[in-house]
Enzyme design. Structure first.
Site, short mmCIF file in Angstrom:
data_model
loop_
_atom_site.label_atom_id
_atom_site.label_comp_id
_atom_site.label_asym_id
_atom_site.label_seq_id
_atom_site.Cartn_x
_atom_site.Cartn_y
_atom_site.Cartn_z
N LYS A 134 -8.39 4.46 -19.29
CA LYS A 134 -8.72 4.88 -20.65
C LYS A 134 -7.52 4.71 -21.59
O LYS A 134 -7.02 3.61 -21.74
CB LYS A 134 -9.25 6.31 -20.62
CG LYS A 134 -10.29 6.59 -19.52
CD LYS A 134 -11.50 5.69 -19.59
CE LYS A 134 -12.67 6.15 -18.74
NZ LYS A 134 -12.46 6.20 -17.28
N TYR A 187 -17.04 15.74 -16.40
CA TYR A 187 -17.49 14.35 -16.34
C TYR A 187 -18.49 14.18 -15.18
O TYR A 187 -18.30 14.73 -14.10
CB TYR A 187 -16.29 13.43 -16.17
CG TYR A 187 -16.62 12.03 -15.74
CD1 TYR A 187 -17.50 11.23 -16.49
CD2 TYR A 187 -16.07 11.48 -14.59
CE1 TYR A 187 -17.81 9.94 -16.09
CE2 TYR A 187 -16.36 10.19 -14.19
CZ TYR A 187 -17.24 9.43 -14.93
OH TYR A 187 -17.55 8.16 -14.53
N ARG A 214 0.83 -1.21 0.00
CA ARG A 214 0.00 0.00 0.00
C ARG A 214 0.87 1.26 0.00
O ARG A 214 0.54 2.25 -0.64
CB ARG A 214 -0.94 0.01 1.22
CG ARG A 214 -1.67 1.35 1.38
CD ARG A 214 -2.76 1.30 2.43
NE ARG A 214 -2.32 0.76 3.70
CZ ARG A 214 -1.60 1.43 4.62
NH1 ARG A 214 -1.23 2.68 4.38
NH2 ARG A 214 -1.28 0.86 5.76
N ASP A 254 -7.54 17.56 -15.83
CA ASP A 254 -7.87 16.18 -16.21
C ASP A 254 -7.44 16.00 -17.66
O ASP A 254 -8.01 16.57 -18.57
CB ASP A 254 -9.37 15.94 -16.05
CG ASP A 254 -9.75 14.48 -16.26
OD1 ASP A 254 -9.02 13.77 -16.99
OD2 ASP A 254 -10.78 14.04 -15.72
#
Length: 395
Positions: free
Chosen positions: A200, A103, A51, A175
């Site tokens: 993406k 978005y 982590r 973004d």
């Protein structure tokens, strides 16, 4: 080996190669271990718990930071995790200036966190000089930019907006999911941080969910890394391995995506059945000149508007052979999406109206299939939708 003085495509391909010092493997190893031994009591090694840090994830982070020309990156478990991570730089009472047409998931997150008092948010048309002036007068702590916007592909001047933000001491977050660092470099245009849904274009194969935040300076990079570890938002090693593999073909994929998207945009732009086409690569697009100036290409996303008639939209979407009806974008396969009922369904009717998201709006993520097949498929689906819509009106 040095890749400092080569093209982005070369750096993407070469990222992490020949880094294995034990066996000389060409491809970097996948480290799935959740934990790592200490050298001895009180003396940890570079990694102790995945982590907090993992060699495979760090290889991807270094590659993304290099491509964005940043000082460091944090890889997260999703794009929304990356946006959540960005929000940790805001405190109660801080103002976030966000685009009115961002978005749907971003809009929902900002609105929800603001309602809980984590910060304040104002959604503004960032191409409206008057609205921006009013918003900046309130002294925002962060300005969020999404360009091209999702799903209407509006273009925002990153450099100009960054100058306005710096004048009031605000951080600038961009973004860059729709273009990737291969086609746009926000940090070089004045932004402080860049966010990606690596799901993406960076991964490009619709088989990994992930995200990333890249910072321009080392202090911001360290802060983002600390928050990512603290909140447990870091990405998994195997997901990082797959994303790094996808990254190697980014340049080649984007060339094909864009070539196909350009052909489709030209087809739609010349079709009388289409009310409007949204693609920055078209000279008629209101942001074309700006996009040509701040981008290295126009990307593979195209949106357009059909008649608002539900029969027309449904017939079109359900009769495509080479466009899968699905959310997400940026994979090698072509997708069709109806934003109003899919990606932006969480927005209120009023928010959709303000953003310009109509019932007839269709978004295409153009894949790398044969362009001629995609064009023919769109033509036959448009023909069917027109016939069915005419019959529905007559009946």
């Amino acid at each position: 080996m040095s890749t400092l003085n080569c093209h982005e495509s070369t750096r993407a391909v070469r990222a992490g190669l020949e880094s294995d010092q034990q066996h000389g493997a060409v491809v970097p190893a996948l480290h799935l271990s959740s934990n790592f031994t200490f050298e001895r009591l009180g003396v940890p090694r570079q990694y102790d718990y995945t982590r907090s840090g993992n060699p495979t994830r760090d290889t991807l982070a270094d590659a993304l930071s290099d491509l964005e020309e940043g000082a460091g990156a944090s890889v997260t478990c999703s794009g929304m995790a990356a946006i959540t991570l960005a929000c940790q730089l805001l405190n109660p009472g801080d103002l976030l200036l966000a685009p009115h047409d961002c978005y749907g998931g971003t809009y929902r997150l900002f609105q929800t966190l603001a309602a809980r008092g984590q910060f304040d948010v104002v959604f503004v048309n960032q191409n409206d000089a008057g609205a921006l002036q009013t918003a900046f007068a309130r002294g925002p702590a962060m300005v969020w930019i999404e360009t091209p916007s999702n799903p209407l592909l509006r273009i925002v001047d990153i450099a100009a907006l960054s100058r306005q933000a710096k004048a009031v001491g605000a951080l600038v977050f961009v973004d860059n999911t729709f273009l990737s660092p291969a086609l746009q470099k926000p940090l070089q245009l004045g932004a402080d941080l860049v966010v990606h849904s690596t799901t993406k274009y960076l991964n490009g194969h619709s088989d990994v969910v992930g995200g990333a935040v890249v910072a321009k300076d080392s202090a911001l990079a360290a802060s983002i890394r600390d928050w990512s570890n603290c909140l447990g938002l870091t990405g998994a090693p195997f997901d990082s391995f797959l994303t790094l593999r996808g990254l190697r073909t980014l340049g080649a994929r984007l060339r094909c995506h864009e070539e196909n998207a350009r052909c489709i945009a030209l087809l739609l732009d010349g079709d009388d059945r289409i009310r409007a086409v949204h693609y920055p690569g078209l000279a008629s697009h209101e942001g074309h000149a700006l996009a040509a100036r701040q981008q290295a290409g126009f990307g593979g996303m195209v949106s357009f508007e059909l008649d608002d008639n539900q029969v027309c939209v449904r017939t079109f979407a359900e009769n495509l052979n080479f466009f899968s009806l699905a959310e997400s974008l940026g994979g090698v396969e072509s997708l069709v999406c109806h934003p109003s009922t899919m990606t932006h369904a969480a927005l209120s009717d009023e928010a959709k109206r303000v953003a310009g998201i109509t019932e007839g709006l269709i978004r295409l993520s153009v894949g790398i299939e044969c362009g001629d097949d995609l064009v023919a498929d769109l033509q036959q689906a448009l023909a069917l939708s027109t016939v069915n819509a005419t019959q529905a009106r007559a009946g």
